[in-house]
Design an enzyme around this catalytic site. Structure first.
Site, PDB file in Angstrom:
ATOM      1  N   HIS A 485      30.850  44.163 100.896  1.00 35.02           N
ATOM      2  CA  HIS A 485      31.417  42.848 101.242  1.00 35.02           C
ATOM      3  C   HIS A 485      30.265  41.983 101.734  1.00 35.02           C
ATOM      4  CE1 HIS A 485      35.177  45.451 102.135  1.00 35.02           C
ATOM      5  NE2 HIS A 485      35.069  45.187 100.846  1.00 35.02           N
ATOM      6  N   ILE A 486      29.578  41.378 100.788  1.00 29.73           N
ATOM      7  CA  ILE A 486      28.274  40.763 101.094  1.00 29.73           C
ATOM      8  C   ILE A 486      28.481  39.336 101.603  1.00 29.73           C
ATOM      9  CG2 ILE A 486      26.004  40.266 100.152  1.00 29.73           C
ATOM     10  CD1 ILE A 486      26.901  42.160  97.756  1.00 29.73           C
TER      11      ILE A 486
END
Ligand SMILES: Cc1cc2nc3c(=O)[nH]c(=O)nc-3n(C[C@H](O)[C@H](O)[C@H](O)COP(=O)(O)OP(=O)(O)OC[C@H]3O[C@@H](n4cnc5c(N)ncnc54)[C@H](O)[C@@H]3O)c2cc1C
Ligand code: SF4
Length: 553
Positions: A485-486
Site C-alpha cells: 500500500h504505497i
C-alpha cells in the site's frame, strides 16, 4: 461531442489530456475525462495481455512459487520497464535503512496495473484519520476532510462495484451518505465461528468491503468463491483497473502500451507543455496536451518527477518543496499464525473476507499505532503441506496431518500505521539504471517508534485471540512485512512549503499537472488504501474538468 487524439506520422500526438499509468487510478480518470468528451491518451509503460494468458502462466507455476506468494512472477514485464521481482530478486527497487526489507513492495507494470493481483479489499479511512495531528498530536492533518472526500468514496465504490455490509453495526466507518452498491458477501464458516468466539470478549470482527459480488455486476460475473484472487481471478469477477482501461477506450480514450514516460517540457509559467516517452524500440515520442496526470503509483510517480528534472526545475518536477520522494509509507505488518482447537476451514470464498477492527482507533493513537487484523482467507493447504512434510511424515499419516493443519490453521495478517516521516525517502540510484538508462528508485525506510510500540498491543491481542480459539503453535513474525500500500511520495498539503499537491492532487508548482493516488496521501490509517487512492483520482478528474470549464487550461 467526443474528441479524438491527433496522431502525426512521426508518432507524436496531441490530446486534451494525457494520463500516465493505466492502473485503477489512471484508468478511472481516463474514463471520466473521455466520457466528458475530452480527447485522452493513456501512456502505459507495461505490456498488454489477456486474462487467459495470465491464467495459463499461473497454472504452470511451480508449487514453491505458489506457496511463497510469487504474485509478481506470472505477469510478464516489458523488457524496458521492469517491475520489482523476488523469485529471484531483480533489485529494481534498492532498499536500505533500519527497516529497508519491510518496504519490499509488489507492483505491476502492465496495462491495468497492480489490481490484476490485488485482493480487492475496498476500505475507507475513518474521519479521524484525516485529522491525525489535530486529534492525536502525531503525523499530519490532510488539507481535506472526510466530508470532502466522502462523495468520491461513494463514486469509487460504485465504479468498482463494492459489496459491503448494509447493517450499520458491521460498517467501519459507518459515516456514509449512500449504501454500498452491493450487500456484503456472506460470511464463510470460519468468519462466523471466529466472530462467535471472539466478539463477546471485546473484539470487533466485521466483513471486509470488497470489489466483487455474489451476483453479476455490470460486465463482471458473480464471484464463485474459489479463492484464487491473488494472483489472478480466472473469470474476472474481481474488480481490476483493466475494466476501466476498457471502459475508457469505449469512451474514446487511446491506450499506448510499452510507452515509458521519462521527461516533460515546461514553459516560462512552469506549465507542462509536453511529455516524452520511449516506445518498445527505444524511440522517443512527444505528446502535447492541456492537462497532464501522472498516476504511476506511489513509487513510480515520485521517481518520474525526480527523473524529469530540467533547467527550470533542477530538483525535479513539482519539487520546490523538496518533498517529492519523502514521507514514503506502507502498512508495515506482521503475521500471526496458530492452530485452532477445532476445524475452521479458512480458504473458502474470496481471499479476504473478514477483519478484526476494534483497534483501528482510540486515544492510544497519541502514543502508538492502531492495527487491523485480517483473518487471512487464503487456503491453508499449501502451508499445511510444507509443515507436514517437514515433520517427515509419509502415506496416510501425511494426509491426515495435512488435513488437520489445513482445517485448523489460522493466519492473521496484521497491519500497523506508519506516520509520515520526511526521512523515509525515495531517491534516484546513483549506480543502478533500468534498461532505458533511467535511474532506478532507492528507498530508505524505518517503520518508526510509533509502529514499533504498536506491536506490543498487537502481541497482547493475538495472545487473547489465540487463547480464545484454543491456539497451539502460536507465532508472531518478528520482521515487518510490506503490504503493497504505497503512499506518501508526493504528499498533499496547503502550500508548496511542505507539500507537493493540493487537496485536488494538483501540483502547487505546475497548474496543469495532477498527481493523484497513493503518493498524495497524508496518513496511512491501517486499512488497505486503493479505495482512497481511487477516490482521490475521481476528485482530481473533477478538478481537471473544472479547470477546462473555467478556461484555466
Ligand atoms: C498482492 C497485492 C495485493 C493487494 N491487495 C490490496 C487490497 O486488497 N486492497 C487494496 O486497497 N489494495 C491492495 N493492493 C494495493 C493495490 O494493488 C494498489 O494500491 C493499486 O493497484 C494502486 O493503483 P494505481 O493505479 O495507483 O497504481 P498501479 O496499479 O501500480 O498502476 C500504475 C501504472 O503506472 C504505470 N507506470 C509507472 N511508471 C510509468 C511511466 N514512467 N510511464 C508510463 N507508465 C508508467 C505502471 O506500469 C502501472 O501499470 C494490493 C497490492 C498487491 C501487490
Ligand atoms: S474467489 Fe474466485 S471468482 Fe471470486 S474473486 Fe476470487 S478468484 Fe475471482
Amino acid at each position: 461531442m467526443v474528441h479524438s487524439p491527433v496522431f502525426k506520422q512521426n508518432g507524436n500526438v496531441t490530446a486534451d489530456v494525457v494520463v500516465i499509468g493505466s492502473g485503477a487510478v489512471g484508468a478511472m480518470i481516463a474514463h471520466q475525462l473521455a466520457s466528458a468528451g475530452h480527447s485522452v491518451v493513456i501512456l502505459e509503460a507495461g505490456r498488454r495481455f489477456k486474462r487467459s494468458e495470465f491464467v495459463e502462466r499461473w497454472r504452470n507455476m511451480p508449487f514453491y512459487n505458489r506457496v511463497h506468494n510469487d504474485f509478481q512472477g506470472l505477469y510478464p514485464q516489458s523488457d524496458l520497464a521492469p517491475a520489482p521481482l523476488y523469485f529471484p530478486p531483480n533489485n529494481y527497487v534498492g532498499l536500505n535503512g533500519p527497516n529497508g526489507s519491510a518496504y519490499q513492495q509488489g507492483y505491476l507494470r502492465t496495462v491495468g496495473g497492480t489490481t490484476w493481483h490485488w485482493a480487492a479489499s475496498c476500505w475507507r479511512h475513518l474521519p479521524v484519520d484525516f485529522r491525525m495531528h489535530s486529534t492525536y498530536g502525531v503525523g499530519r492533518d490532510w488539507p481535506i476532510s472526510y466530508e470532502d472526500i466522502e462523495p468520491y468514496y461513494c463514486r469509487a465504490e460504485e465504479e468498482m462495484g463494492v459489496s459491503g455490509p448494509h447493517d450499520v453495526a458491521l460498517q467501519s466507518p459507518s459515516e456514509r451518505s449512500r449504501p454500498y452498491p452491493r450487500d456484503m458477501i456472506p460470511f464463510g464458516y470460519a468468519d462466523k465461528r471466529v466472530a462467535e468466539i471472539v466478539n463477546p470478549h471485546g473484539f470487533n470482527l466485521v466483513p471486509i468491503p470488497q470489489g466483487r459480488s455474489i451476483a453479476p455486476y455490470e460486465e463482471r460475473p458473480a464471484c464463485c468463491g474459489n479463492n484464487n484472487c491473488q494472483p489472478i481471478c480466472p473469470i474476472g469477477a474481481m474488480y481490476s483497473g483493466i475494466q476501466h482501461v476498457e471502459k475508457a477506450e469505449v469512451a474514446g480514450a487511446v491506450t499506448l502500451d510499452q510507452a515509458v514516460v521519462y521527461k516533460f517540457d515546461t514553459d516560462e509559467r512552469n506549465r507542462i507543455t509536453a511529455a516524452y516517452w520511449y516506445d518498445a524500440e527505444r524511440k522517443s515520442h512527444k505528446i502535447e496536451a492541456r492537462a497532464f496526470v501522472a498516476a504511476c503509483n506511489g513509487i513510480e510517480t515520485p521517481r518520474l518527477m525526480l527523473l524529469a528534472a530540467n533547467e527550470r526545475n533542477p530538483n525535479g518536477l513539482a519539487n520546490s518543496s523538496d518533498q517529492v520522494g519523502r514521507n514514503m509509507m506502507d502498512h508495515s505488518g506482521v503475521h500471526a499464525t496458530f492452530l485452532a482447537n477445532e476445524p475452521l476451514w479458512f480458504g473458502r470464498g474470496p481471499a479476504q473476507s473478514s477483519c478484526i477492527v476494534g483497534a483501528r482507533s482510540g486515544d492510544f493513537r497519541s502514543k502508538y499505532s492502531a492495527n487491523k487484523m485480517i483473518l487471512n482467507n487464503i487456503s491453508r493447504v499449501g502451508p499445511a503441506t510444507e509443515q507436514a512434510l517437514a515433520l517427515g511424515l509419509v502415506g496416510q499419516e501425511l494426509d491426515d496431518e495435512i488435513r488437520r493443519r489445513a482445517a485448523r490453521g489460522v493466519d492473521l495478517s496484521i497491519s500497523l500505521e506508519p506516520l509520515p516521516d520526511p526521512n523515509n525517502r525515495l531517491t534516484l540510484s546513483a549506480t543502478r539504471k533500468d534498461p532505458l538508462g533511467l535511474a532506478c528508485p532507492d528507498i530508505h525506510y524505518d517503520v518508526g517508534d510509533y509502529v514499533r510500540e504498536g506491536v506490543q498491543a498487537v502481541k497482547d491481542q493475538v495472545a487473547q485471540i489465540a487463547a480464545l480459539l484454543g491456539g497451539t503453535e502460536v507465532k508472531v513474525t518478528t520482521d515487518f512485512n510490506a503490504n503493497n500500500h504505497i503512499m506518501g511520495g508526493c504528499i498533499m498539503g496547503e502550500n508548496n512549503k511542505d507539500s507537493v499537491v493540493d487537496g485536488w492532487c494538483r501540483t502547487h508548482d505546475h497548474f496543469n499537472l495532477w498527481l493523484p493516488g497513493g503518493a498524495a496521501m497524508c496518513s496511512a490509517s491501517v486499512v488497505n488504501t486503493t479505495l482512497s487512492m481511487v477516490a482521490l483520482g475521481l476528485r482530481a478528474a473533477d478538478s481537471i474538468q473544472k479547470a477546462f470549464q473555467n478556461g484555466e487550461i
